[in-house]
Design an enzyme around this catalytic site. Structure first.
Site, mmCIF file in Angstrom:
data_model
loop_
_atom_site.group_PDB
_atom_site.id
_atom_site.type_symbol
_atom_site.label_atom_id
_atom_site.label_comp_id
_atom_site.label_asym_id
_atom_site.label_seq_id
_atom_site.Cartn_x
_atom_site.Cartn_y
_atom_site.Cartn_z
ATOM 1 C CG PHE A 148 -3.427 -4.124 -10.150
ATOM 2 C CD1 PHE A 148 -3.947 -4.123 -11.430
ATOM 3 C CD2 PHE A 148 -3.351 -2.919 -9.466
ATOM 4 C CE1 PHE A 148 -4.376 -2.949 -12.030
ATOM 5 C CE2 PHE A 148 -3.769 -1.738 -10.048
ATOM 6 C CZ PHE A 148 -4.276 -1.750 -11.336
ATOM 7 C CB ILE A 164 -10.949 -4.738 -9.940
ATOM 8 C CG1 ILE A 164 -10.431 -5.785 -10.935
ATOM 9 C CG2 ILE A 164 -11.559 -5.424 -8.724
ATOM 10 C CD1 ILE A 164 -9.280 -6.633 -10.390
ATOM 11 N N GLY A 165 -12.117 -2.736 -12.750
ATOM 12 C CA GLY A 165 -11.573 -1.966 -13.866
ATOM 13 C C GLY A 165 -11.383 -2.843 -15.090
ATOM 14 N NE ARG A 221 -17.673 -16.764 -28.021
ATOM 15 C CZ ARG A 221 -18.114 -17.021 -29.263
ATOM 16 N NH1 ARG A 221 -18.183 -16.062 -30.147
ATOM 17 N NH2 ARG A 221 -18.489 -18.234 -29.595
ATOM 18 C CD GLN A 233 -8.249 -6.002 -18.022
ATOM 19 O OE1 GLN A 233 -7.670 -6.810 -17.302
ATOM 20 N NE2 GLN A 233 -8.639 -4.835 -17.582
ATOM 21 C CE LYS A 281 -7.245 -19.446 -25.196
ATOM 22 N NZ LYS A 281 -6.259 -20.383 -25.784
ATOM 23 N N GLY A 282 -9.940 -15.497 -20.743
ATOM 24 C CA GLY A 282 -9.501 -14.575 -19.697
ATOM 25 C C GLY A 282 -8.212 -13.884 -20.092
ATOM 26 C CD GLU A 313 -3.929 -13.049 -13.391
ATOM 27 O OE1 GLU A 313 -3.445 -12.915 -12.263
ATOM 28 O OE2 GLU A 313 -4.541 -14.076 -13.753
#
Lengths: 174, 735
Positions: free
Chosen positions: B235, B461-462, B625, B635, B697-698, B701
């Site tokens: 994290f 990391i997961g 996407r 996530q 775009k990720g 977070e």
């Protein structure tokens, strides 16, 4: 001398004087005779002596549940259990859960429901869930949540963990 | 060929590393054992500022199993680590007698057994000359750094517009220090062998750890290999090369044997970063119709001695809403605290709470629905650059979220909704996440058996990198999932950026895209003059791949398999490299968009006991996407759970007198457990982003920010109590 250095000196340990003990652990059905320091925890004995590293150390203080294993069928925190307390008792760890290369239904359900991300808490979650099924604490989602709350998942997979356990519990009930 | 818009999205692909993880067979760095390995335990400072006057290791050295005790007396001087896009390497350990924070490493004991090392660490005695530590964010004795990131933004005249605004809301918001606390204890296993260093580490960035250790220990990067095959969460705490990693490497060199260093849970609070606390002033001016005329956001955060931490807080408010006059200002107070660092949604987690709480407050001043107020000020173009977004479906996030949540059922009156004796509140928040993209490299191979092998030094990391990159590789090479291997977590593989900033899937995905495309070109070049090949003379635009074959785009029968090409040309394999670099926004005429989200939260408050429950959270996310909806959903769920922690549970408490963290364990530092989490509903909306071929775009977070503000806003709706500090606790609600 400052307060801090006095404290540091007072905290000197008596290393090596507690003696060793002979312990027979039955882990996943196999007997292991160990000659270990009497202060060694079950967790460290599993990981360091028996190379069973599937059981994880997340806090070593009994607060996170990553080290959950079953001793005589009951879930215990192996970091707060001395190996010497488990002489001739049945210890079940994640490594013993699958048989003949086939995953346990809970392992499959965790996989299918994505009940983990980093996977570090997962062995403890699954061992806890195995016990939960036997404890009969899967009557509702709230009950599962409550009785799985000793196992922290910092990745936050809780809803998927509940879904996985719920599914296996219902299959068992059929 | 049709590689530019891969349709690889699979709602149902399970995590490919899952079978190992559910069997307890994934080896994290703490699980690694090497022949002859010995163990390191750490001695930490029990004061926060001053210097060491005496450090006595004599008694420790006499204890059973002890091989060496390292301290500033005998540790070699180490070169400083590099500065990268996140800032400098934290100060190397054991270089002088100065104490910068409570918990600083003062000595490292190497012994045969872990418990022998731990016992000997307690036998090291330290005396100090204590000076008064600077510990509070308000303390003027601490150096104040202005515009530490060079990101302070202004447009128009915020002060003037505020003075003239019809309605102004002004308030101060406070967020607590939070600690990452990945469940996996950070562990480093280090081995020197003939001048070569091998490290197994809990890191989010093997390439950087390799480069840093090479620089600090003055060996070539080619002599250092860093593995991180599995990481037990991070994290953000695995983004930097922390002093304990350096100590493990130093210890291994000193004793000439492999060493393992596993941090204890208390050490995880002082040695691997934390989310810094903030004090933020928000001023928003609006016209009576709800249109924003000015936003001023000033944020003060903490930073450690001799360190820097990239954590833009106020900066993100410049691009969240359409508003002609904006001023953002970030500042840092330097304190005698352990180094802060990134923690999931660094900066935005704190900033969003302040901004989205302030907008909620303003909505009551304007007597407007808080959702309507946000839509009224929707940033249709990127307000700071004036360019169109590369993608933005925040409006759809709001609309879909409101529907799924049942926002229309909200009774706007305070305290009007009840469930038995519980007060019920509905709250919401918007999230405009910053864009982050960096250089990345990947390599792709197809072997004579027709299987693919794609790799990069990246980490998983997961987050699901192993899985989505295998899916993507399979799609791009026209192979089945089980015909492709994707490898990562090894600094010897092509250079990768950090698994951080929600940027890896984009950076790595585009590098994998480039590598696979180049590999297909390489096959086509191989047969360019091959009269036996139906692909002779074809360019990449003429062909497509499927079923282990390259074939004409127009005629699927006209083509041949990778295996046939390799066999006919006597090749064992073909390999190609790919790189991705972030495009220049000006060049493409678009403002790069991060992910967007809307959060809708229901809270229940017991008015007599102050109990706060969060039974229901609806998240709608525009993540461009989505490569694997199952994993992306996880996530968002996980980040939302982290957001609940930030909102109602998590606070690292530092003793204001000594600088000692008073709750450095998982019994006293509360994180969300299963019973804290109710229903979490996740929906993805939007289109592939226009900036890159992949269009992601990720989403690592974006699920966290917005949660705390929506909870606080719901608490106000339920109780009329406006809580402007996190976490929201029972005493806040009883006060």
């Amino acid at each position: 001398m400052s307060q801090d250095s006095r404290n540091a000196r007072a905290a000197q340990p008596a290393a090596g004087d507690a003696g060793t003990v002979r312990v027979t652990l039955t882990v996943n059905g196999a007997d292991h005779e160990l000659l270990i320091d009497s202060r060694v925890t079950l967790l460290d004995a599993l990981r360091d002596e028996l190379a069973l590293t599937g059981t994880k150390k997340g806090c070593d203080q009994g607060a996170c549940g990553a080290c959950t294993v079953l001793v005589d069928g009951r879930r215990v925190l192996s970091c707060l259990t001395l190996a010497a307390q488990c002489d001739r008792r049945q210890v079940a760890t994640i490594e013993g859960l699958s048989s003949d290369g086939r995953l346990h239904p809970l392992q499959e359900a965790f996989l299918r429901h994505d009940g983990f991300q980093c996977g570090y808490c997962t062995p403890g979650q699954i061992m806890s869930a195995v016990a939960l099924l036997h404890e009969g604490r899967t009557g509702s989602d709230d009950e599962i949540r409550e009785f799985m709350s000793g196992n922290i998942c910092r990745c936050g997979a809780y809803p998927n963990i509940v879904a996985a356990i719920r599914e296996v519990a219902r299959q068992g009930a059929r | 060929m049709t590689l530019t818009r891969p349709v690889v999205v699979g709602a149902g692909v399970d995590r490919v590393d899952g079978p190992l993880k559910v069997a307890g067979a994934a080896a994290y760095s703490s699980d690694i054992t090497l022949p002859g390995m010995v163990h390191v335990a750490l001695v930490r400072s029990t004061i926060a500022a001053g210097r060491i006057t005496r450090l006595d290791t004599g008694a420790a050295e006499q204890l059973p199993g002890v091989l060496a005790v390292l301290s500033h007396h005998n540790a070699p001087r180490l070169a400083a680590g590099p500065t990268n896009n996140l800032g400098p390497t934290p100060p190397p350990p054991l270089q002088d007698d100065r104490i910068r924070h409570h918990g600083q490493y003062l000595a490292a004991v190497v012994a045969e057994k872990p418990y022998q090392a731990a016992a000997a660490a307690r036998a090291v005695t330290v005396e100090y000359e204590r000076t008064e530590p600077v510990l509070r964010i308000e303390d003027p004795a601490g150096e104040l750094r202005t515009d530490p990131f060079g990101m302070d933004a202004t447009r128009g005249d915020a002060a003037g517009a505020l003075a003239a605004a019809e309605v102004v809301h002004e308030a101060t918001y406070v967020t607590a220090e939070n600690t990452n606390n990945p469940l996996g204890l950070f562990a480093t296993v280090a081995q020197w062998s003939g001048g070569r260093l091998t490290v197994h580490d809990a890191t989010q960035w093997t390439s950087n750890t390799c480069q840093t250790l090479a620089q600090m220990f003055e060996v070539p990067e080619s002599a250092v290999r860093v593995y991180a095959k599995y990481v037990g969460g991070a994290f953000g705490s695995g983004l930097r090369v922390w002093p304990h990693v350096v100590l493990a490497v130093l210890a291994a060199r000193t004793v000439g044997r492999p060493v393992k260093l596993v941090l204890s849970r208390p050490e995880m609070f002082t040695g691997i970063g934390h989310r810094p606390n903030t004090v933020q002033q928000l001023r928003i001016g609006a016209a009576r119709d709800g249109g924003f005329v000015a936003i001023e956001h000033e944020a003060l955060q903490t930073v450690a001695m001799d360190d820097e931490n990239l954590e833009p807080v106020a900066a993100s408010s410049a691009s969240a809403y359409a508003c002609p006059n904006v001023a953002t200002r970030d500042r840092q107070r330097r304190l005698n605290i352990p180094c802060p660092g990134s923690m999931r949604a660094p900066g935005e987690a704190q900033a969003n709470f302040a901004l989205e709480s302030a907008i909620d407050e303003l909505s009551y001043l304007l007597d407007m629905d808080p959702l309507d107020l946000r839509l009224r000020n929707y940033a249709q173009v990127q307000p700071q650059f004036g360019l169109p977004w590369s993608s933005k479906a925040l409006r759809e996030c709001y609309q879909v979220g409101a529907e799924r949540f049942g926002w229309s059922r909200r009774d706007r009156r305070i305290g009007a909704m009840r469930d038995g004796r519980w007060l019920v509140g509905y709250g919401m928040a918007g999230v405009s996440y910053l864009w982050w993209q960096v250089h990345c490299e990947a390599r792709a191979t197809i072997g004579s058996d027709g299987t693919g092998y794609v790799r990069s030094a990246a980490t998983d990391i997961g987050t699901g990198t192993y899985t989505v990159m295998r899916q993507l590789s399979a799609e791009l090479l026209g192979l089945e999932l089980d015909q492709v291997r994707f490898d990562l977590g090894d600094s010897n593989l092509p250079w990768s950026p950090q698994a951080g900033g929600s940027g890896l899937t984009g950076a790595l995905g585009n590098a994998v895209h480039a590598a696979c495309r180049e590999l297909i070109r390489t096959f086509l070049r191989t047969v360019v003059n091959d009269s036996a090949s139906p692909l002779r003379g074809c360019t990449i635009d003429d062909v497509a791949v499927s079923g282990g074959r390259i074939h004409h785009r127009a005629d699927g029968k006209l083509g041949e398999s990778f295996v046939a090409i390799l066999a006919r040309h006597g090749l064992d394999e073909l390999t190609a490299d790919g790189v991705s670099d972030p495009p220049d926004p000006q060049e493409v005429g678009m403002a790069p968009a991060g992910a967007f989200a809307a959060k809708f939260v229901e809270v229940h408050v017991d008015p007599d006991l102050g109990l706060l429950r969060v039974p229901r959270i609806v998240s709608v996310v525009d993540g461009g996407r989505i490569l694997n909806e199952k994993l992306a959903r996880s996530q968002i769920i996980g980040a939302t759970v982290g957001g609940v922690g930030q909102a109602i549970l998590e606070e690292t408490v530092t003793d204001p007198r000594t600088g000692r963290i008073a709750n450095a364990n998982l019994g006293d530092y509360l994180v969300a457990v299963n019973a804290d989490i109710g229903e979490i509903d996740v929906t993805f909306v939007g289109e592939p982003d226009q900036l890159t071929p992949l269009g992601t775009k990720g989403v690592g977070e974006v699920g966290l920010p917005g949660t705390a503000a929506a909870v606080a806003n719901a608490v106000y709706h339920a109780t009329g109590k406006r809580i402007r500090s996190l976490p929201i606790t029972i005493d806040d609600l009883l006060g």
